[in-house]
Scaffold this motif. Structure first.
Motif, PDB file in Angstrom:
ATOM      1  N   MET A   1       0.846  -1.193   0.000  1.00  0.00           N
ATOM      2  CA  MET A   1       0.000   0.000   0.000  1.00  0.00           C
ATOM      3  C   MET A   1       0.883   1.244   0.000  1.00  0.00           C
ATOM      4  N   VAL A   2       0.461   2.252  -0.748  1.00  0.00           N
ATOM      5  CA  VAL A   2       1.118   3.549  -0.737  1.00  0.00           C
ATOM      6  C   VAL A   2       0.364   4.456   0.225  1.00  0.00           C
ATOM      7  N   ILE A   3       1.105   5.096   1.112  1.00  0.00           N
ATOM      8  CA  ILE A   3       0.500   6.049   2.043  1.00  0.00           C
ATOM      9  C   ILE A   3       0.916   7.460   1.636  1.00  0.00           C
ATOM     10  N   VAL A   4      -0.060   8.352   1.563  1.00  0.00           N
ATOM     11  CA  VAL A   4       0.170   9.756   1.262  1.00  0.00           C
ATOM     12  C   VAL A   4      -0.038  10.547   2.546  1.00  0.00           C
ATOM     13  N   LEU A   5       0.951  11.325   2.924  1.00  0.00           N
ATOM     14  CA  LEU A   5       0.840  12.165   4.111  1.00  0.00           C
ATOM     15  C   LEU A   5       0.487  13.583   3.697  1.00  0.00           C
ATOM     16  N   GLY A   6      -0.629  14.086   4.210  1.00  0.00           N
ATOM     17  CA  GLY A   6      -1.078  15.437   3.904  1.00  0.00           C
ATOM     18  C   GLY A   6      -2.277  15.430   2.982  1.00  0.00           C
ATOM     19  N   GLY A   7      -3.320  16.140   3.383  1.00  0.00           N
ATOM     20  CA  GLY A   7      -4.539  16.213   2.588  1.00  0.00           C
ATOM     21  C   GLY A   7      -4.790  17.580   2.000  1.00  0.00           C
ATOM     22  N   GLY A   8      -3.699  18.328   1.772  1.00  0.00           N
ATOM     23  CA  GLY A   8      -3.824  19.574   1.031  1.00  0.00           C
ATOM     24  C   GLY A   8      -3.931  19.278  -0.453  1.00  0.00           C
ATOM     25  N   LEU A   9      -3.804  20.310  -1.272  1.00  0.00           N
ATOM     26  CA  LEU A   9      -3.976  20.116  -2.711  1.00  0.00           C
ATOM     27  C   LEU A   9      -2.930  19.158  -3.281  1.00  0.00           C
ATOM     28  N   SER A  10      -1.695  19.251  -2.799  1.00  0.00           N
ATOM     29  CA  SER A  10      -0.649  18.367  -3.305  1.00  0.00           C
ATOM     30  C   SER A  10      -0.921  16.910  -2.927  1.00  0.00           C
ATOM     31  N   GLY A  11      -1.338  16.666  -1.691  1.00  0.00           N
ATOM     32  CA  GLY A  11      -1.639  15.301  -1.263  1.00  0.00           C
ATOM     33  C   GLY A  11      -2.820  14.702  -2.002  1.00  0.00           C
ATOM     34  N   PHE A  22      -1.497   3.998 -11.720  1.00  0.00           N
ATOM     35  CA  PHE A  22      -1.401   2.604 -11.295  1.00  0.00           C
ATOM     36  C   PHE A  22      -2.752   1.917 -11.128  1.00  0.00           C
ATOM     37  N   GLY A  23      -3.813   2.711 -11.114  1.00  0.00           N
ATOM     38  CA  GLY A  23      -5.140   2.120 -11.013  1.00  0.00           C
ATOM     39  C   GLY A  23      -5.479   1.556  -9.657  1.00  0.00           C
ATOM     40  N   LYS A  24      -4.670   1.880  -8.654  1.00  0.00           N
ATOM     41  CA  LYS A  24      -4.986   1.378  -7.317  1.00  0.00           C
ATOM     42  C   LYS A  24      -5.020   2.533  -6.330  1.00  0.00           C
ATOM     43  N   PRO A  25      -5.951   2.479  -5.402  1.00  0.00           N
ATOM     44  CA  PRO A  25      -6.083   3.597  -4.472  1.00  0.00           C
ATOM     45  C   PRO A  25      -4.987   3.588  -3.416  1.00  0.00           C
ATOM     46  N   LYS A 250     -12.425  19.764  -2.976  1.00  0.00           N
ATOM     47  CA  LYS A 250     -13.660  19.021  -2.700  1.00  0.00           C
ATOM     48  C   LYS A 250     -13.972  18.039  -3.828  1.00  0.00           C
ATOM     49  N   ALA A 251     -13.748  18.467  -5.067  1.00  0.00           N
ATOM     50  CA  ALA A 251     -13.974  17.577  -6.204  1.00  0.00           C
ATOM     51  C   ALA A 251     -12.968  16.426  -6.203  1.00  0.00           C
ATOM     52  N   LEU A 252     -11.719  16.722  -5.845  1.00  0.00           N
ATOM     53  CA  LEU A 252     -10.718  15.652  -5.746  1.00  0.00           C
ATOM     54  C   LEU A 252     -11.092  14.658  -4.654  1.00  0.00           C
ATOM     55  N   GLU A 253     -11.582  15.166  -3.523  1.00  0.00           N
ATOM     56  CA  GLU A 253     -12.013  14.273  -2.445  1.00  0.00           C
ATOM     57  C   GLU A 253     -13.127  13.346  -2.931  1.00  0.00           C
ATOM     58  N   ALA A 254     -14.138  13.907  -3.619  1.00  0.00           N
ATOM     59  CA  ALA A 254     -15.247  13.084  -4.123  1.00  0.00           C
ATOM     60  C   ALA A 254     -14.747  12.047  -5.123  1.00  0.00           C
ATOM     61  N   TYR A 255     -13.829  12.467  -5.993  1.00  0.00           N
ATOM     62  CA  TYR A 255     -13.270  11.555  -6.997  1.00  0.00           C
ATOM     63  C   TYR A 255     -12.531  10.404  -6.307  1.00  0.00           C
ATOM     64  N   LEU A 256     -11.728  10.707  -5.312  1.00  0.00           N
ATOM     65  CA  LEU A 256     -10.936   9.686  -4.638  1.00  0.00           C
ATOM     66  C   LEU A 256     -11.812   8.738  -3.819  1.00  0.00           C
ATOM     67  N   ARG A 257     -12.757   9.286  -3.080  1.00  0.00           N
ATOM     68  CA  ARG A 257     -13.623   8.428  -2.258  1.00  0.00           C
ATOM     69  C   ARG A 257     -14.461   7.492  -3.121  1.00  0.00           C
ATOM     70  N   SER A 258     -14.901   7.982  -4.273  1.00  0.00           N
ATOM     71  CA  SER A 258     -15.723   7.137  -5.154  1.00  0.00           C
ATOM     72  C   SER A 258     -14.926   5.995  -5.764  1.00  0.00           C
ATOM     73  N   ARG A 259     -13.595   6.075  -5.674  1.00  0.00           N
ATOM     74  CA  ARG A 259     -12.725   5.025  -6.226  1.00  0.00           C
ATOM     75  C   ARG A 259     -11.928   4.336  -5.129  1.00  0.00           C
ATOM     76  N   ASN A 260     -12.505   4.338  -3.937  1.00  0.00           N
ATOM     77  CA  ASN A 260     -12.015   3.538  -2.802  1.00  0.00           C
ATOM     78  C   ASN A 260     -10.683   3.997  -2.222  1.00  0.00           C
TER      79      ASN A 260
END
Length: 479
Positions: A1-11, A22-25, A250-260
């Motif tokens: 699993m890849v972990i991303v630290l930080g939930g700003g625009l870059s994260g 890579f097609g994986k969340p 907000k749109a990035l959050e929705a996109y990411l959550r919808s793809r697990n």
């Protein structure tokens, strides 16, 4: 699993590109209780105005600008553009020598003498031609020193210094010339002058080399994004998202959550340990194992996570300084308060005033019968002007006094907001390029399963942090 630290625009952008490539969340961990970092929109739709306490507009220029527009197009977000003919694109002001001064906005303007300059701006080119060549030790100097040396002190004081205040709230006497003028600096160092270097590079065929580089395969080797093509065709100077810039995270959050993609708030990482079998992260009271970590954290926060195992890396990360900025949003219930329509004005540090500048939001975009202003304060000089712990009322009072003194607006605003953004903008001081190269060299030398992206390393703008996320993701390979 890849972990991303930080939930700003870059994260969030990192999570987006991990899915694309890579097609994986991934799993994203954010220490605060919200996403988006310093991007924050307060939308008063019932009164036809928006407050932005962070960035508000994006420029559609270059490959990085095209990259952002590709993302916006993919997320199907509506945009509102400011074309190059718009008053906010043409009129840029500085407050100097007791008055608001309009900077030249066309070729003819550089041939006239306009305050605060004592000579026409074209004479700065002759200054460059007369100036002696100088090889700079260690290959870097401040942008102020470079401009003063090549073009004269007036341009350094009244054009470059306020511009640096507006971009990174920093002191041009400390910011690296490579922050904004890397190519010009390289030309000057190679040929002994900027104007001289420009013409000599043409004569020896540098133009063909540069064109070959531009046309070489890259992230847009086949077709530029259609929204970027539209921006070029229509002559956009800048643009915003219709409901404010926070629409993007907000749109990035929705996109990411919808793809697990797993998104965790209030989840601060306190320690990172690297070993042959992966990376262990202490997040709150839990130990997590990751194949790879991508940090979009501010460099000083990442330093705190790695200091026990890699104090040398922590020291390099701590070499990147940050500044505090206060942002004061003001709304008045009338649309004719400004003495001149423009994008806004910046204040050169030589003026010794406690503000960096003021953005005329309601001149940039339609906001009904309102005058909406954003006052930027502090930066490199935050503690000097406001002390260590100013109250929001103190900052509001100072902002209102400056608005009254400079713009002549005496009435009280109907709405106001004050935000103190602590350590919000990294400073690309002289030697910054070498610091970042050293950080990435250290990571590579010790074969750490770590990537660093975001404003601390590859540029402080919206386009920069999104492109930083993409390039770091595309450099990865997983079995």
């Amino acid at each position: 699993m890849v972990i991303v630290l930080g939930g700003g625009l870059s994260g969030l952008s990192t999570g987006y590109y991990l899915l694309k490539r890579f097609g994986k969340p991934a799993a994203i961990f954010e220490s605060s209780n919200r996403l988006g970092g310093w991007i924050r929109t307060e939308n008063h739709k019932d009164k036809d105005f928006i407050f932005e306490s962070g960035p508000r507009t994006i420029r559609p220029r270059g490959v990085a600008g095209a990259n952002t527009l590709e993302m916006i197009e993919d997320l199907q977000l509506p945009v509102e553009s400011i074309k190059s003919t718009h008053i906010a694109a043409k009129n840029r002001l500085i407050y100097a020598k007791g008055e608001l001064c309009l900077l030249p906005n066309n070729l003819g303007g550089i041939f006239a003498t306009r305050p605060p300059f004592s000579k026409p701006l074209y004479t700065a080119l002759f200054h460059d031609l007369r100036a002696s060549s100088k090889k700079i030790k260690y290959g870097d100097e401040s942008i102020y020193s470079f401009v003063k040396r090549r073009f004269g002190s007036e341009l350094a004081d009244y054009a470059i210094s306020p511009m640096i205040c507006g971009i990174c709230a920093g002191d041009a006497k400390e910011i690296s010339v490579r922050f904004l003028m890397n190519d010009i600096f390289e030309t000057e160092q190679q040929y002994g002058g900027v104007v001289k270097g420009f013409f000599l590079s043409k004569l020896i065929g540098r133009k063909e080399v540069r064109d070959a580089h531009i046309n070489s395969p890259g992230i847009f080797a086949e077709n530029m994004p259609s929204l970027y093509q539209r921006a070029v065709k229509e002559g956009w100077s800048m643009y915003r998202l219709n409901d404010g810039l926070e629409t993007l995270p907000k749109a990035l959050e929705a996109y990411l959550r919808s793809r697990n993609t797993e998104i965790n708030l209030s989840s601060e990482c306190s320690k990172i340990l690297f070993s042959d079998d992966g990376v262990r992260l202490k997040i709150k009271d839990t130990l997590l194992l990751a194949e790879h970590v991508i940090s979009s954290l501010p460099s000083y926060r990442l330093a705190a996570c790695v200091k026990d195992q890699h104090p040398g890396l922590a020291g390099q990360l701590l070499a990147i300084p940050y500044v505090n900025v206060a942002v004061v949003n003001l709304q008045y219930c009338t649309d004719n308060l400004l003495p001149q329509r423009a994008f806004g004005f910046l204040v050169p540090p030589v003026e010794r005033r406690p503000i960096l500048g003021v953005i005329f939001d309601s001149c940039c975009f339609e906001m009904g019968e309102n005058t909406v202003l954003t006052v930027m304060m502090g930066g490199k000089w935050f503690e000097e002007y406001f002390g260590q712990n100013p109250t929001k009322k103190d900052l509001l009072d100072i902002a209102l006094k400056e608005v009254e003194d400079i713009l002549g607006i005496c009435q009280e605003p109907r709405f106001s907001r004050v935000h103190i953004l602590e350590k919000c903008i990294p400073q690309y001081n002289v030697g910054h390029k070498q610091v970042v190269e050293g950080i990435r060299r250290y990571i590579q030398h010790y074969k750490l399963s770590l990537s660093v992206c975001g404003a601390a390393y590859d540029g402080v703008g919206i386009n920069d942090v999104i492109m930083s996320a993409r390039t770091n993701v595309e450099s990865l390979s997983f079995s």
